[in-house]
Design a protein around this motif. Sequence first.
Motif, PDB file in Angstrom:
ATOM      1  N   PRO A   1      26.060   5.566   4.373  1.00  0.00           N
ATOM      2  CA  PRO A   1      26.487   5.699   4.793  1.00  0.00           C
ATOM      3  C   PRO A   1      26.895   5.747   6.332  1.00  0.00           C
ATOM      4  CG  PRO A   1      25.040   7.706   4.043  1.00  0.00           C
ATOM      5  CD  PRO A   1      24.848   6.153   3.434  1.00  0.00           C
ATOM      6  N   PHE A   2      25.443   4.751   6.944  1.00  0.00           N
ATOM      7  CA  PHE A   2      25.797   4.074   7.523  1.00  0.00           C
ATOM      8  C   PHE A   2      26.702   2.496   7.778  1.00  0.00           C
ATOM      9  CE2 PHE A   2      21.573   5.439   7.626  1.00  0.00           C
ATOM     10  CZ  PHE A   2      21.596   6.580   8.805  1.00  0.00           C
ATOM     11  N   PHE A   3      26.253   2.301   6.817  1.00  0.00           N
ATOM     12  CA  PHE A   3      28.070   1.109   5.802  1.00  0.00           C
ATOM     13  C   PHE A   3      28.731   1.488   6.437  1.00  0.00           C
ATOM     14  CE2 PHE A   3      30.286  -0.306   2.673  1.00  0.00           C
ATOM     15  CZ  PHE A   3      30.868  -1.695   3.000  1.00  0.00           C
ATOM     16  N   VAL A   4      29.432   2.615   5.283  1.00  0.00           N
ATOM     17  CA  VAL A   4      30.596   3.174   6.003  1.00  0.00           C
ATOM     18  C   VAL A   4      31.299   3.793   7.039  1.00  0.00           C
ATOM     19  CG1 VAL A   4      32.186   5.391   4.932  1.00  0.00           C
ATOM     20  CG2 VAL A   4      30.533   3.880   3.217  1.00  0.00           C
ATOM     21  N   PHE A   5      30.228   4.188   7.882  1.00  0.00           N
ATOM     22  CA  PHE A   5      30.126   4.516   9.081  1.00  0.00           C
ATOM     23  C   PHE A   5      30.941   3.275  10.504  1.00  0.00           C
ATOM     24  CE2 PHE A   5      28.555   4.853  13.409  1.00  0.00           C
ATOM     25  CZ  PHE A   5      29.413   5.866  14.673  1.00  0.00           C
ATOM     26  N   PHE A   6      29.791   2.165  10.093  1.00  0.00           N
ATOM     27  CA  PHE A   6      30.346   1.122  10.676  1.00  0.00           C
ATOM     28  C   PHE A   6      31.291   0.185  11.117  1.00  0.00           C
ATOM     29  CE2 PHE A   6      25.655   1.194  12.144  1.00  0.00           C
ATOM     30  CZ  PHE A   6      25.914   1.104  13.389  1.00  0.00           C
ATOM     31  N   LEU A   7      31.817   0.905   8.696  1.00  0.00           N
ATOM     32  CA  LEU A   7      33.252  -0.236   9.282  1.00  0.00           C
ATOM     33  C   LEU A   7      34.586   0.434   8.861  1.00  0.00           C
ATOM     34  CD1 LEU A   7      34.023  -2.848   7.284  1.00  0.00           C
ATOM     35  CD2 LEU A   7      33.903  -1.107   5.208  1.00  0.00           C
TER      36      LEU A   7
END
Length: 180
Positions: free
Chosen positions: A16-22
């Motif tokens: 979820p952190f990866f998707v958020f920042f992307l």
Amino acid sequence: MNLPNKLTLMRVLLIPFFVFFLLAPAFTENGKYFATVIFIIASLTDLLDGKIARKYNLVTNFGKFMDPLADKLLVCSALICLVDMNKLASWIVIIIIAREFIISGFRLIAAEHQIVIAASYWGKFKTTFQMLMIIVLILDFNNPFFQTVGVILTYISLALTVISLLDYLYKNMDVVKEQN
């Protein structure tokens, strides 16, 4: 829970952190760098958990099942984001995700017979090239050479996806035959 399984769970929690920042609009310019770092860390946990599990005899059925699932979640999340960002064609992502569903289905059928289907070398090559492709496509430095590398990695990943699927089907056809 042993260390390799904790690393696998950490990989899932990083998604979820990866998707958020992307994808978060507030982070669109620098977000790709944060997302890339998170993706690389998550990808390295994939390498570490397996090595640690084998070296210290910590291989578990949970790990054999969750490790490939965590990889699928990470890679599929990234691929879907890349489609949303217009950096990857949806038909390529459909083929890759379809392969993952087919292999997961095979693993579920095998699990009913107390058979654990571990990742093959083709599957590991596929995952490695997909992860490299994702990193290159996310970073996209608007450089023709870099973009060419991204295209090459995309088609190598696609080829390895199909090859690894055929390899799994060939090696595990007896699992399906038992169902007839």
